[in-house]
Scaffold this motif. Sequence first.
Motif, mmCIF file in Angstrom:
data_model
loop_
_atom_site.group_PDB
_atom_site.id
_atom_site.type_symbol
_atom_site.label_atom_id
_atom_site.label_comp_id
_atom_site.label_asym_id
_atom_site.label_seq_id
_atom_site.Cartn_x
_atom_site.Cartn_y
_atom_site.Cartn_z
ATOM 1 N N LYS A 5 42.147 95.067 61.309
ATOM 2 C CA LYS A 5 42.563 96.336 60.717
ATOM 3 C C LYS A 5 43.723 96.939 61.498
ATOM 4 O O LYS A 5 44.634 97.530 60.919
ATOM 5 N N VAL A 15 43.156 97.962 53.871
ATOM 6 C CA VAL A 15 42.137 97.328 53.017
ATOM 7 C C VAL A 15 41.519 98.422 52.143
ATOM 8 O O VAL A 15 40.824 99.302 52.648
ATOM 9 N N PRO A 16 41.756 98.392 50.830
ATOM 10 C CA PRO A 16 41.364 99.510 49.973
ATOM 11 C C PRO A 16 39.936 99.401 49.439
ATOM 12 O O PRO A 16 39.313 98.340 49.470
ATOM 13 N N LYS A 17 39.450 100.539 48.940
ATOM 14 C CA LYS A 17 38.227 100.557 48.134
ATOM 15 C C LYS A 17 38.677 100.573 46.682
ATOM 16 O O LYS A 17 39.114 101.608 46.171
ATOM 17 N N GLU A 95 33.367 102.153 42.470
ATOM 18 C CA GLU A 95 34.113 101.770 43.673
ATOM 19 C C GLU A 95 33.433 100.608 44.386
ATOM 20 O O GLU A 95 32.223 100.634 44.634
ATOM 21 N N ASP A 97 33.181 98.218 47.912
ATOM 22 C CA ASP A 97 33.425 98.412 49.338
ATOM 23 C C ASP A 97 34.825 97.879 49.664
ATOM 24 O O ASP A 97 35.459 97.214 48.836
ATOM 25 N N GLU A 98 35.301 98.150 50.869
ATOM 26 C CA GLU A 98 36.642 97.709 51.267
ATOM 27 C C GLU A 98 36.820 96.211 51.029
ATOM 28 O O GLU A 98 35.995 95.401 51.460
ATOM 29 N N CYS A 99 37.909 95.861 50.328
ATOM 30 C CA CYS A 99 38.156 94.450 50.017
ATOM 31 C C CYS A 99 39.569 94.266 49.501
ATOM 32 O O CYS A 99 40.272 95.232 49.189
ATOM 33 N N SER A 206 36.152 89.878 50.653
ATOM 34 C CA SER A 206 35.575 90.914 51.511
ATOM 35 C C SER A 206 35.144 90.384 52.876
ATOM 36 O O SER A 206 34.863 91.166 53.782
ATOM 37 N N ASN A 272 44.485 109.381 57.362
ATOM 38 C CA ASN A 272 43.660 108.585 56.444
ATOM 39 C C ASN A 272 43.564 109.175 55.049
ATOM 40 O O ASN A 272 42.650 108.845 54.296
ATOM 41 N N ARG A 431 42.155 103.072 42.099
ATOM 42 C CA ARG A 431 41.799 103.526 43.458
ATOM 43 C C ARG A 431 41.907 105.043 43.523
ATOM 44 O O ARG A 431 42.835 105.629 42.948
#
Length: 434
Positions: A5, A15-17, A95, A97-99, A206, A272, A431
């Motif tokens: 990261k 890395v987006p949700k 949504e 998870d972050e991936c 992910s 953020n 997003r």
Amino acid sequence: MDNYKKTLSELGLFVPKIMLPDSKYQLEKWAVVACDQYTSERSYWEKVAELTKGNPSTYNIIFPEVYLEDGDNDTRINTINNNMENYIQSGIINELDECFILVDRKTSHTQSRKGLMVALDLEHYDYTKGSSTLIRATEGTVIERLPPRIKIRQNAPIELPHIMVLIDDPDKKVIEPLAQKADTLEKLYDFELMMNGGHIKGYHVSDKKDISAVADALRQLSDLESYRNKYGLENQNDVLLFAVGDGNHSLASAKGHWENVKLCLSYEEQQNHPARYALVELVNVHDEGLVFEPIHRVLFNVDSKNLLKEFALYYKANSKNKASKEHTFKYITSDGSGEIQIDNPVSNLEVGTLQAFLDYYIKEHPQVKIDYIHGEDVVTKLGAQPGNMGIYLPSMNKTELFKTVILDGALPRKTFSMGEAEEKRFYLECRKIK
């Protein structure tokens, strides 16, 4: 923070949700083509409206540019924002998870074009000509086009990307290793796109090892010594890692919106905030499925004989820096087709020679309107109508893109298109930006 990261953050990547529709909804009706396509073909969008009627669809949360001149912009934008809120609150979109998402797109022109859905940090992006940021525009940005697009984003709770961003990865280390193991990844979607858009598959990326491998490969691409050797540039200190291929004005609008949001945030809040990032599809410029097509010009309400005469005169008067070779342009009008040769162009690219003149001509003849068209057949159809004129442009070599942008800055606007109109990104992933 995980090491990968930190690496990605330094490279302007996040890395987006990502949000996708619930599996019970028809993705064939959900996904529609980029809003800046078919801008002279209202019938296309009327057909899309008919196809999606009564169904959750991105058609209901975008603003097709064909309608920008209708005078009901505020009403449309309010409806779009309300629909977005409804889609979130009712669970139509959810949504992950972050991936990342690995995208595999098939069109009528190519069997496979691979991409990777990521978020880019707008703090590392500058669309002005001559910028030295990690993320840069490939074409000139028309500032006048931004305010209505920023307004669309202003109160929107989510974004939908049609932006495609290029990386110059000849050794195929970033996206292709994921594509090779696609059958081991969870499949998120697999369906036919409407209106001859082809077929699309999306795979869930992910696993930390996979994301870390992407980070390492991008870090190698950004290594300054390797970068200098690749382009033969000894004194180059500013790395161009991401070049905006499609959706230049969309990403510029996201940047404009972020600059507005930023004004009301503390430094800590800025770090953020979701509006700081923009969801895009990364594509390797060396992907065999990626084809650069020329973007042609169609003029409306024009006296074609007068335009041809003034085109020749313009370059007699503006030939200070003669290019190495003449430029030839084929055209079509209601009287038939022909070509004009400019012996003393000022630009190395045909599109630069043509656009410089057209900008001047339209300023002198404000009744003349212009549209930028993908596909020779549409140019022929529109250009042959009375009062219109179609001008055809040749394609450029895609492998020269990065070096050209590094050396010359952004190209003239509408220089190239990544494929035909139906091959453009379809809105699918979302997003949150609030």
